[in-house]
Design an enzyme around this catalytic site. Structure first.
Site, PDB file in Angstrom:
ATOM      1  N   GLU A   1     -14.601  -3.357  15.803  1.00  0.00           N
ATOM      2  CA  GLU A   1     -14.278  -4.876  16.025  1.00  0.00           C
ATOM      3  C   GLU A   1     -13.703  -4.575  17.654  1.00  0.00           C
ATOM      4  OE1 GLU A   1     -10.762  -4.388  11.738  1.00  0.00           O
ATOM      5  OE2 GLU A   1     -10.129  -3.068  13.836  1.00  0.00           O
TER       6      GLU A   1
ATOM      7  N   ASP B   1     -11.657  -7.077   2.106  1.00  0.00           N
ATOM      8  CA  ASP B   1     -11.447  -6.849   0.579  1.00  0.00           C
ATOM      9  C   ASP B   1     -10.132  -6.732  -0.197  1.00  0.00           C
ATOM     10  OD1 ASP B   1      -9.504  -4.329   0.708  1.00  0.00           O
ATOM     11  OD2 ASP B   1     -10.424  -4.518   2.033  1.00  0.00           O
TER      12      ASP B   1
HETATM   13  N1  ADE Z   1      -7.806  -2.077   5.117  1.00  0.00           N
HETATM   14  C1  ADE Z   1      -8.823  -2.810   4.941  1.00  0.00           C
HETATM   15  N2  ADE Z   1      -8.613  -2.921   3.694  1.00  0.00           N
HETATM   16  C2  ADE Z   1      -8.012  -2.159   3.235  1.00  0.00           C
HETATM   17  C3  ADE Z   1      -7.453  -0.801   1.682  1.00  0.00           C
HETATM   18  N3  ADE Z   1      -8.186  -1.847   0.515  1.00  0.00           N
HETATM   19  N4  ADE Z   1      -6.329  -0.777   1.918  1.00  0.00           N
HETATM   20  C4  ADE Z   1      -5.959  -0.011   2.726  1.00  0.00           C
HETATM   21  N5  ADE Z   1      -6.209  -0.344   4.373  1.00  0.00           N
HETATM   22  C5  ADE Z   1      -7.343  -1.410   4.161  1.00  0.00           C
END
Ligand code: ADE
Length: 253
Positions: free
Chosen positions: A13, A217
């Site tokens: 990033e 996600d």
């Molecule tokens: N960062 C990106 N996705 C995440 C997730 N599912 N849980 C915790 N931190 C995250």
């Protein structure tokens, strides 16, 4: 001249920003690499928080104590919690809560003991600048995508983000998290692992803080695969565009 710290969780990033800053100077502190430089003629320090609340708190404290920065901007990715938030969307934080803070029955669940609060708010002015910067970046992207005949585009949201020391990777755990938080009157849009720690450190020092997270996600069984793909392919480009717009807007203030 004031100095803005730009914190990223992961090297992928940070990479684009590192390539863009001028007169980069490496400074090692607390076992970490920090890069001083300028971006749009403004003084910046780039830092990597690493993953988790303690690592993020160490990094934020070092930035404040050793670099005398004036504000902290955090960019990274997060998992969606709210149904209105989709992969590819951007969430600009209004505040952070620690979803794994539980000192009950001594203190209400989610409340940070002896602070009398669950939520650490972000700086209003920086958050508004970041929201505009994010919308502008997504609009420019959407215009490019529209030319490629792809219909829907990502959206910028503004709201609460939850942080905790676990990667949320089952639909069951994200539902349980949402339910528990809703029971306490908390409605986070997204979940990640650092923001609340940085927000608390900034609160302690009175340092203005703002954060932006691109949704990688849905905090479910697909999260690990989606996360990896997203961080390398998408998030770094988003972060670069948004920080660029943000620094331009800040220069005009
Ligand atoms: N960062 C990106 N996705 C995440 C997730 N599912 N849980 C915790 N931190 C995250």
């Amino acid at each position: 001249m004031t100095t803005t710290a730009i914190l990223s969780a992961l090297a992928e990033e940070q990479q684009g920003l590192l390539e863009r800053i001028q007169n980069p100077q490496l400074v090692r502190r607390a076992g970490r690499d920090f890069w001083r430089g300028t971006l749009h003629d403004q003084s910046v320090v780039l830092g990597l928080s690493r993953i988790g609340k303690v690592a993020a708190a160490t990094t934020a404290t070092t930035l404040i104590e050793a670099f005398a920065i004036d504000r902290i901007l955090f960019t990274g990715v997060a998992g969606a919690l709210d149904a209105s938030v989709n992969v590819g969307d951007v969430v600009v934080a209004t505040g952070f809560v620690q979803h794994d803070m539980d000192a009950s029955p001594l203190f209400p669940r989610f409340e940070v003991p002896l602070y009398r609060r669950s939520i650490f708010a972000c700086d209003r002015l920086l958050t508004d600048l970041l929201f505009d910067a994010s919308r502008l970046t997504l609009t420019e992207r959407r215009q490019r995508v529209a030319q490629a005949q792809v219909p829907a585009g990502p959206v910028t949201h503004k709201g609460l983000i939850a942080s905790g020391d676990c990667f949320v990777s089952t639909a069951q755990s994200s539902s349980a998290l949402k339910l528990a938080m809703r029971g306490a009157g908390l409605d986070p849009l997204a979940v990640e692992m650092e923001g609340a720690a940085v927000a608390q450190v900034c609160f302690d020092y009175g340092a203005p803080f703002a954060a932006v997270r691109t949704i990688s996600d849905r905090s479910d069984e697909y999260a690990p695969a989606d996360f990896q793909h997203f961080v390398t392919q998408v998030a770094s480009h988003y972060a670069l565009g948004i920080v660029d717009q943000f620094m331009r807007a800040l220069a005009k203030k």
